[in-house]
Design a protein around this motif. Structure first.
Motif, PDB file in Angstrom:
ATOM      1  N   GLY A 107       0.808  -1.214   0.000  1.00 41.82           N
ATOM      2  CA  GLY A 107       0.000   0.000   0.000  1.00 41.82           C
ATOM      3  C   GLY A 107       0.844   1.267   0.000  1.00 41.82           C
ATOM      4  O   GLY A 107       0.511   2.250  -0.676  1.00 41.82           O
ATOM      5  N   VAL A 108       1.939   1.259   0.737  1.00 39.63           N
ATOM      6  CA  VAL A 108       2.845   2.414   0.771  1.00 39.63           C
ATOM      7  C   VAL A 108       3.449   2.644  -0.615  1.00 39.63           C
ATOM      8  O   VAL A 108       3.509   3.776  -1.106  1.00 39.63           O
ATOM      9  CB  VAL A 108       3.954   2.208   1.832  1.00 39.63           C
ATOM     10  N   LEU A 109       3.889   1.572  -1.254  1.00 39.76           N
ATOM     11  CA  LEU A 109       4.454   1.688  -2.593  1.00 39.76           C
ATOM     12  C   LEU A 109       3.402   2.166  -3.586  1.00 39.76           C
ATOM     13  O   LEU A 109       3.671   2.990  -4.464  1.00 39.76           O
ATOM     14  CB  LEU A 109       5.036   0.347  -3.041  1.00 39.76           C
ATOM     15  N   TRP A 110       2.187   1.651  -3.433  1.00 35.74           N
ATOM     16  CA  TRP A 110       1.078   2.073  -4.295  1.00 35.74           C
ATOM     17  C   TRP A 110       0.874   3.581  -4.200  1.00 35.74           C
ATOM     18  O   TRP A 110       0.757   4.267  -5.219  1.00 35.74           O
ATOM     19  CB  TRP A 110      -0.204   1.347  -3.902  1.00 35.74           C
ATOM     20  N   LYS A 122      -8.189   0.407  -8.547  1.00 41.08           N
ATOM     21  CA  LYS A 122      -7.768   0.947  -7.255  1.00 41.08           C
ATOM     22  C   LYS A 122      -7.217  -0.160  -6.359  1.00 41.08           C
ATOM     23  O   LYS A 122      -7.744  -1.274  -6.333  1.00 41.08           O
ATOM     24  CB  LYS A 122      -8.951   1.633  -6.583  1.00 41.08           C
ATOM     25  N   TYR A 123      -6.170   0.163  -5.615  1.00 42.27           N
ATOM     26  CA  TYR A 123      -5.548  -0.810  -4.718  1.00 42.27           C
ATOM     27  C   TYR A 123      -6.494  -1.166  -3.572  1.00 42.27           C
ATOM     28  O   TYR A 123      -7.085  -0.296  -2.940  1.00 42.27           O
ATOM     29  CB  TYR A 123      -4.243  -0.252  -4.149  1.00 42.27           C
ATOM     30  N   GLY A 124      -6.638  -2.470  -3.327  1.00 41.22           N
ATOM     31  CA  GLY A 124      -7.469  -2.949  -2.231  1.00 41.22           C
ATOM     32  C   GLY A 124      -7.576  -4.464  -2.289  1.00 41.22           C
ATOM     33  O   GLY A 124      -6.958  -5.114  -3.145  1.00 41.22           O
ATOM     34  N   PRO A 125      -8.358  -5.036  -1.404  1.00 42.06           N
ATOM     35  CA  PRO A 125      -8.529  -6.494  -1.397  1.00 42.06           C
ATOM     36  C   PRO A 125      -9.165  -6.978  -2.702  1.00 42.06           C
ATOM     37  O   PRO A 125      -9.973  -6.277  -3.306  1.00 42.06           O
ATOM     38  CB  PRO A 125      -9.476  -6.743  -0.224  1.00 42.06           C
ATOM     39  N   SER A 126      -8.770  -8.182  -3.125  1.00 42.55           N
ATOM     40  CA  SER A 126      -9.344  -8.787  -4.325  1.00 42.55           C
ATOM     41  C   SER A 126      -9.728 -10.228  -4.006  1.00 42.55           C
ATOM     42  O   SER A 126      -9.464 -10.720  -2.910  1.00 42.55           O
ATOM     43  CB  SER A 126      -8.331  -8.760  -5.475  1.00 42.55           C
ATOM     44  N   ALA A 127     -10.296 -10.904  -4.987  1.00 46.03           N
ATOM     45  CA  ALA A 127     -10.707 -12.297  -4.785  1.00 46.03           C
ATOM     46  C   ALA A 127      -9.509 -13.219  -4.581  1.00 46.03           C
ATOM     47  O   ALA A 127      -9.650 -14.290  -4.023  1.00 46.03           O
ATOM     48  CB  ALA A 127     -11.529 -12.767  -5.990  1.00 46.03           C
ATOM     49  N   ILE A 144       1.289  -3.595 -11.885  1.00 43.78           N
ATOM     50  CA  ILE A 144       0.425  -4.346 -10.991  1.00 43.78           C
ATOM     51  C   ILE A 144       1.153  -4.427  -9.663  1.00 43.78           C
ATOM     52  O   ILE A 144       2.315  -4.835  -9.615  1.00 43.78           O
ATOM     53  CB  ILE A 144       0.175  -5.767 -11.507  1.00 43.78           C
ATOM     54  N   LEU A 145       0.490  -4.049  -8.605  1.00 41.48           N
ATOM     55  CA  LEU A 145       1.041  -4.205  -7.260  1.00 41.48           C
ATOM     56  C   LEU A 145       0.115  -5.137  -6.513  1.00 41.48           C
ATOM     57  O   LEU A 145      -1.110  -4.925  -6.496  1.00 41.48           O
ATOM     58  CB  LEU A 145       1.137  -2.860  -6.537  1.00 41.48           C
ATOM     59  N   ASP A 146       0.684  -6.170  -5.883  1.00 36.45           N
ATOM     60  CA  ASP A 146      -0.162  -7.079  -5.125  1.00 36.45           C
ATOM     61  C   ASP A 146       0.611  -7.788  -4.035  1.00 36.45           C
ATOM     62  O   ASP A 146       1.827  -7.717  -3.958  1.00 36.45           O
ATOM     63  CB  ASP A 146      -0.879  -8.079  -6.044  1.00 36.45           C
ATOM     64  N   VAL A 147      -0.156  -8.426  -3.184  1.00 37.69           N
ATOM     65  CA  VAL A 147       0.391  -9.188  -2.066  1.00 37.69           C
ATOM     66  C   VAL A 147       0.503 -10.636  -2.517  1.00 37.69           C
ATOM     67  O   VAL A 147      -0.458 -11.220  -3.016  1.00 37.69           O
ATOM     68  CB  VAL A 147      -0.514  -9.068  -0.816  1.00 37.69           C
TER      69      VAL A 147
END
Length: 153
Positions: A107-110, A122-127, A144-147
């Protein structure tokens, strides 16, 4: 905090074959998840195509790929991005993927990368992850930024 960048290739139906080839060249573990595995009815055309695929090897090689949905604009003439039926459709040939261990660190990098960017998703939770977002930065690069999460495969 550990982050990595990974090239994310976009295909039109042959992502699985490309990933299998890359695995044969570089070794490592292959993960392939189809659109049908994420809820698309399996009898629909394209349900067997790759929505998430990657090859990761102990030698550091990593590549991601997916099959762009058929409704997406063709690249390179039209690099437009749209949303349809809850999916992000893009004609971009590649993305830069940044993955991290927690939603907070990504999130900080986003927030930093989003300065002056066009937000695609928008950055946030996904399926599939506790954090995911897509944007095109002020220089025209799509990110793409993700966990990172483990997939059973």
């Amino acid at each position: 905090m550990a982050i990595m960048t990974t090239t994310h290739l976009n295909f039109r139906g042959d992502a699985r074959a490309a990933l299998e080839f890359y695995q044969s060249v570089f070794g490592g573990h292959l993960t392939v998840v189809a659109y049908g595995d994420f809820g698309m009815p399996k009898d629909l055309p394209g349900a067997d195509r790759v929505v998430f695929g990657q090859v990761t090897a102990d030698n550091g090689f990593r590549i991601m790929a997916y099959d762009v949905p058929d409704q997406a604009p063709a690249a390179p003439e039209a690099a437009a991005t749209t949303r349809e039926h809850g999916m992000t459709l893009t004609g971009e040939r590649f993305f830069v993927s940044v993955r991290g261990e927690t939603a907070e660190e990504i999130g900080v990098l986003w927030d930093r990368l989003a300065d002056g960017a066009e937000i695609i998703e928008k950055y946030g939770p996904s399926a599939w992850a506790p954090g995911f977002g897509m944007l095109t930065d002020r220089f025209g690069v799509t990110w793409i930024l993700d966990v990172a999460v483990a997939y059973a495969g």
